[in-house]
Scaffold this motif. Structure first.
Motif, PDB file in Angstrom:
ATOM      1  N   ARG A  89      12.670   4.646  -1.524  1.00  0.00           N
ATOM      2  CA  ARG A  89      13.370   5.585  -2.391  1.00  0.00           C
ATOM      3  C   ARG A  89      12.448   5.957  -3.550  1.00  0.00           C
ATOM      4  NH1 ARG A  89      18.480   4.425  -4.689  1.00  0.00           N
ATOM      5  NH2 ARG A  89      19.362   6.352  -3.838  1.00  0.00           N
ATOM      6  N   LEU A  90      12.073   7.226  -3.608  1.00  0.00           N
ATOM      7  CA  LEU A  90      11.190   7.739  -4.650  1.00  0.00           C
ATOM      8  C   LEU A  90      12.069   8.365  -5.733  1.00  0.00           C
ATOM      9  CD1 LEU A  90       9.603   7.645  -1.891  1.00  0.00           C
ATOM     10  CD2 LEU A  90       8.164   9.459  -2.812  1.00  0.00           C
ATOM     11  N   LYS A  91      12.133   7.707  -6.889  1.00  0.00           N
ATOM     12  CA  LYS A  91      13.040   8.139  -7.958  1.00  0.00           C
ATOM     13  C   LYS A  91      12.235   8.616  -9.172  1.00  0.00           C
ATOM     14  CE  LYS A  91      15.281   4.158  -8.020  1.00  0.00           C
ATOM     15  NZ  LYS A  91      16.310   3.153  -8.322  1.00  0.00           N
ATOM     16  N   ALA A  92      12.502   9.852  -9.587  1.00  0.00           N
ATOM     17  CA  ALA A  92      11.785  10.425 -10.729  1.00  0.00           C
ATOM     18  C   ALA A  92      12.589  11.591 -11.282  1.00  0.00           C
ATOM     19  CB  ALA A  92      10.388  10.878 -10.311  1.00  0.00           C
ATOM     20  N   TYR A  93      12.070  12.178 -12.371  1.00  0.00           N
ATOM     21  CA  TYR A  93      12.757  13.283 -13.053  1.00  0.00           C
ATOM     22  C   TYR A  93      11.943  14.568 -12.915  1.00  0.00           C
ATOM     23  CZ  TYR A  93      15.518   9.632 -15.361  1.00  0.00           C
ATOM     24  OH  TYR A  93      16.342   8.559 -15.621  1.00  0.00           O
ATOM     25  N   PRO A  94      12.553  15.660 -12.450  1.00  0.00           N
ATOM     26  CA  PRO A  94      11.845  16.946 -12.414  1.00  0.00           C
ATOM     27  C   PRO A  94      11.748  17.546 -13.814  1.00  0.00           C
ATOM     28  CG  PRO A  94      14.094  17.245 -11.706  1.00  0.00           C
ATOM     29  CD  PRO A  94      13.915  15.761 -11.919  1.00  0.00           C
ATOM     30  N   LEU A  95      10.884  18.524 -13.969  1.00  0.00           N
ATOM     31  CA  LEU A  95      10.711  19.174 -15.268  1.00  0.00           C
ATOM     32  C   LEU A  95      11.998  19.842 -15.741  1.00  0.00           C
ATOM     33  CD1 LEU A  95       7.170  20.785 -14.802  1.00  0.00           C
ATOM     34  CD2 LEU A  95       7.762  18.734 -16.113  1.00  0.00           C
ATOM     35  N   PHE A 115      11.944  19.895  -5.975  1.00  0.00           N
ATOM     36  CA  PHE A 115      11.282  18.647  -6.331  1.00  0.00           C
ATOM     37  C   PHE A 115      11.425  17.613  -5.215  1.00  0.00           C
ATOM     38  CE2 PHE A 115      11.520  14.567  -8.877  1.00  0.00           C
ATOM     39  CZ  PHE A 115      10.162  14.493  -9.127  1.00  0.00           C
ATOM     40  N   ILE A 116      12.647  17.427  -4.723  1.00  0.00           N
ATOM     41  CA  ILE A 116      12.880  16.463  -3.646  1.00  0.00           C
ATOM     42  C   ILE A 116      12.150  16.883  -2.379  1.00  0.00           C
ATOM     43  CG2 ILE A 116      14.654  15.481  -2.136  1.00  0.00           C
ATOM     44  CD1 ILE A 116      16.585  15.611  -4.487  1.00  0.00           C
ATOM     45  N   SER A 117      12.115  18.180  -2.110  1.00  0.00           N
ATOM     46  CA  SER A 117      11.400  18.673  -0.930  1.00  0.00           C
ATOM     47  C   SER A 117       9.912  18.362  -1.013  1.00  0.00           C
ATOM     48  CB  SER A 117      11.614  20.185  -0.768  1.00  0.00           C
ATOM     49  OG  SER A 117      12.968  20.486  -0.524  1.00  0.00           O
ATOM     50  N   GLU A 118       9.313  18.575  -2.188  1.00  0.00           N
ATOM     51  CA  GLU A 118       7.879  18.320  -2.341  1.00  0.00           C
ATOM     52  C   GLU A 118       7.576  16.829  -2.241  1.00  0.00           C
ATOM     53  OE1 GLU A 118       5.607  20.169  -5.304  1.00  0.00           O
ATOM     54  OE2 GLU A 118       6.460  22.173  -5.000  1.00  0.00           O
ATOM     55  N   LEU A 119       8.437  15.990  -2.806  1.00  0.00           N
ATOM     56  CA  LEU A 119       8.221  14.547  -2.692  1.00  0.00           C
ATOM     57  C   LEU A 119       8.331  14.102  -1.233  1.00  0.00           C
ATOM     58  CD1 LEU A 119      10.163  13.056  -5.754  1.00  0.00           C
ATOM     59  CD2 LEU A 119       7.731  13.607  -5.555  1.00  0.00           C
ATOM     60  N   THR A 120       9.298  14.641  -0.527  1.00  0.00           N
ATOM     61  CA  THR A 120       9.478  14.282   0.888  1.00  0.00           C
ATOM     62  C   THR A 120       8.287  14.744   1.718  1.00  0.00           C
ATOM     63  OG1 THR A 120      11.879  14.476   0.638  1.00  0.00           O
ATOM     64  CG2 THR A 120      11.014  14.477   2.869  1.00  0.00           C
ATOM     65  N   ARG A 173       0.834  -1.207   0.000  1.00  0.00           N
ATOM     66  CA  ARG A 173       0.000   0.000   0.000  1.00  0.00           C
ATOM     67  C   ARG A 173       0.868   1.257   0.000  1.00  0.00           C
ATOM     68  NH1 ARG A 173      -4.832   2.156   0.547  1.00  0.00           N
ATOM     69  NH2 ARG A 173      -5.138   4.008   1.853  1.00  0.00           N
ATOM     70  N   MET A 174       1.919   1.267   0.794  1.00  0.00           N
ATOM     71  CA  MET A 174       2.781   2.443   0.846  1.00  0.00           C
ATOM     72  C   MET A 174       3.503   2.653  -0.487  1.00  0.00           C
ATOM     73  SD  MET A 174       2.097   3.634   3.754  1.00  0.00           S
ATOM     74  CE  MET A 174       3.290   4.970   3.832  1.00  0.00           C
ATOM     75  N   LEU A 175       3.911   1.570  -1.142  1.00  0.00           N
ATOM     76  CA  LEU A 175       4.537   1.699  -2.457  1.00  0.00           C
ATOM     77  C   LEU A 175       3.592   2.372  -3.447  1.00  0.00           C
ATOM     78  CD1 LEU A 175       6.370  -1.743  -2.874  1.00  0.00           C
ATOM     79  CD2 LEU A 175       7.451   0.500  -2.713  1.00  0.00           C
ATOM     80  N   GLY A 176       2.320   1.934  -3.436  1.00  0.00           N
ATOM     81  CA  GLY A 176       1.340   2.521  -4.347  1.00  0.00           C
ATOM     82  C   GLY A 176       1.050   3.974  -4.041  1.00  0.00           C
ATOM     83  N   LEU A 177       0.935   4.307  -2.754  1.00  0.00           N
ATOM     84  CA  LEU A 177       0.649   5.686  -2.374  1.00  0.00           C
ATOM     85  C   LEU A 177       1.815   6.609  -2.722  1.00  0.00           C
ATOM     86  CD1 LEU A 177      -1.097   5.118   1.087  1.00  0.00           C
ATOM     87  CD2 LEU A 177      -2.167   5.829  -1.056  1.00  0.00           C
ATOM     88  N   PHE A 178       3.020   6.137  -2.477  1.00  0.00           N
ATOM     89  CA  PHE A 178       4.189   6.954  -2.817  1.00  0.00           C
ATOM     90  C   PHE A 178       4.295   7.157  -4.329  1.00  0.00           C
ATOM     91  CE2 PHE A 178       6.547   5.587   1.286  1.00  0.00           C
ATOM     92  CZ  PHE A 178       5.906   6.605   1.981  1.00  0.00           C
ATOM     93  N   PHE A 208       3.611  10.855  -9.193  1.00  0.00           N
ATOM     94  CA  PHE A 208       2.946  11.179 -10.454  1.00  0.00           C
ATOM     95  C   PHE A 208       2.104  12.446 -10.356  1.00  0.00           C
ATOM     96  CE2 PHE A 208       3.712   6.765 -11.968  1.00  0.00           C
ATOM     97  CZ  PHE A 208       4.155   7.076 -13.243  1.00  0.00           C
ATOM     98  N   THR A 209       1.524  12.708  -9.190  1.00  0.00           N
ATOM     99  CA  THR A 209       0.667  13.890  -9.038  1.00  0.00           C
ATOM    100  C   THR A 209       1.435  15.149  -8.675  1.00  0.00           C
ATOM    101  OG1 THR A 209       0.244  13.240  -6.734  1.00  0.00           O
ATOM    102  CG2 THR A 209      -1.340  12.513  -8.403  1.00  0.00           C
ATOM    103  N   CYS A 210       2.728  15.019  -8.425  1.00  0.00           N
ATOM    104  CA  CYS A 210       3.533  16.217  -8.147  1.00  0.00           C
ATOM    105  C   CYS A 210       3.625  17.068  -9.414  1.00  0.00           C
ATOM    106  CB  CYS A 210       4.930  15.811  -7.669  1.00  0.00           C
ATOM    107  SG  CYS A 210       6.041  17.215  -7.386  1.00  0.00           S
ATOM    108  N   PRO A 211       3.328  18.365  -9.336  1.00  0.00           N
ATOM    109  CA  PRO A 211       3.346  19.207 -10.548  1.00  0.00           C
ATOM    110  C   PRO A 211       4.730  19.374 -11.170  1.00  0.00           C
ATOM    111  CG  PRO A 211       3.048  20.547  -8.583  1.00  0.00           C
ATOM    112  CD  PRO A 211       2.918  19.127  -8.147  1.00  0.00           C
TER     113      PRO A 211
END
Length: 266
Positions: free
Chosen positions: A225-231, A239-244, A190-195, A200-203
């Motif tokens: 570990r949440l791994k993604a690419y900022p705009l 970006f990292i602050s908003e994900l955290t 559940r936590m994996l899915g929520l994270f 994906f919903t981060c602008p």
């Protein structure tokens, strides 16, 4: 040939030749100044690879102008015969070799840098524990600006014996990682899915690039570990602050306690 060859080569220098050489040097300096001012302004109006390639062309154009200036100035000052060229370039190489050994080392490394392009203006690199965006590349050193807006000058000679990490390598794709440490007793799926949904919903997320959320078990808890690419690479801190922050909010809603100590025996 010795000193006599050098004296013979320099005997043709006249006041008129000196003025002509000075005019060429001044013109070359103006061209370099114009390139260093104009190309970054044009690059700022672009995005993606065109911006990075245009910024990377600045040190290359500067080096070409310097080389062409030397090629033009020497025949003005010295009669372009084979003996004179050998005497002048031989003496110049010998003098530079002894007097500017370290500088020459960095200069050669700078030429290698321009050819191999291990980093370019706009790249985010880490050298000797220092991380920042390459702001400028000179013939001897590169300037990087850290996330705390500190300018660090890195001599190109460090390329010979130092590991270099390049986060985006000439592109506008820079993977960022936000780490969250949670207590071990919770629903991992559940936590994996929520994270993943939070990323994906981060602008600021570049959603057409891979988004990966991983989990690993450590001695005192679970590390996500949440791994993604900022705009844009420059948005990495925000970006990292908003994900955290989003991950922290999710943990509060789910009643899962975050572990405050980031060093969980890993």
């Amino acid at each position: 040939m010795g000193d006599f060859g050098i004296k013979d080569a320099l005997s043709s220098i006249t006041s008129q030749a000196l003025l002509e050489a000075l005019a060429v040097i001044i013109a070359a300096s103006l061209v370099i100044l114009l390139v260093q001012k104009l190309l970054p302004v044009l690059a700022a109006k672009l995005s993606g690879k065109p911006r990075l390639y245009l910024l990377a062309s600045v040190p290359l154009v500067r080096l070409l102008v310097i080389v062409l200036t030397i090629i033009v100035v020497i025949p003005i000052l010295v009669e372009p015969s084979f003996e004179n060229m050998v005497a002048v370039f031989g003496a110049l190489a010998l003098a530079l070799g002894f007097a500017f050994k370290d500088y020459a080392n960095s200069l050669i490394a700078g030429i290698v840098t321009l050819y191999e392009m291990p980093y370019r203006p706009g790249d985010w690199i880490e050298v000797n524990g220092r991380y920042g965006e390459v702001r400028a590349i000179g013939t001897r050193a590169a300037e990087i600006v850290t996330l705390d807006d500190t300018v660090i000058v890195i001599p190109h000679s460090l390329l010979w014996n130092t590991l270099l990490a390049n986060g985006n390598d000439g592109t506008d794709n820079l993977m960022c990682v936000a780490e969250v440490f949670l207590e071990p007793n919770h629903n991992v799926d559940r936590m994996l899915g929520l994270f993943r949904d939070a990323v994906f919903t981060c602008p600021l997320t570049k959603t057409y690039q891979p988004v990966v959320v991983t989990v690993s078990a450590l001695e005192a808890g679970m590390r996500y570990r949440l791994k993604a690419y900022p705009l844009a690479p420059r948005e990495q801190s925000r970006f990292i602050s908003e994900l955290t922050a989003s991950a922290s909010e999710i943990c509060g809603e789910e009643g899962v306690r975050m572990v405050s100590n980031p060093y969980l025996g890993a």
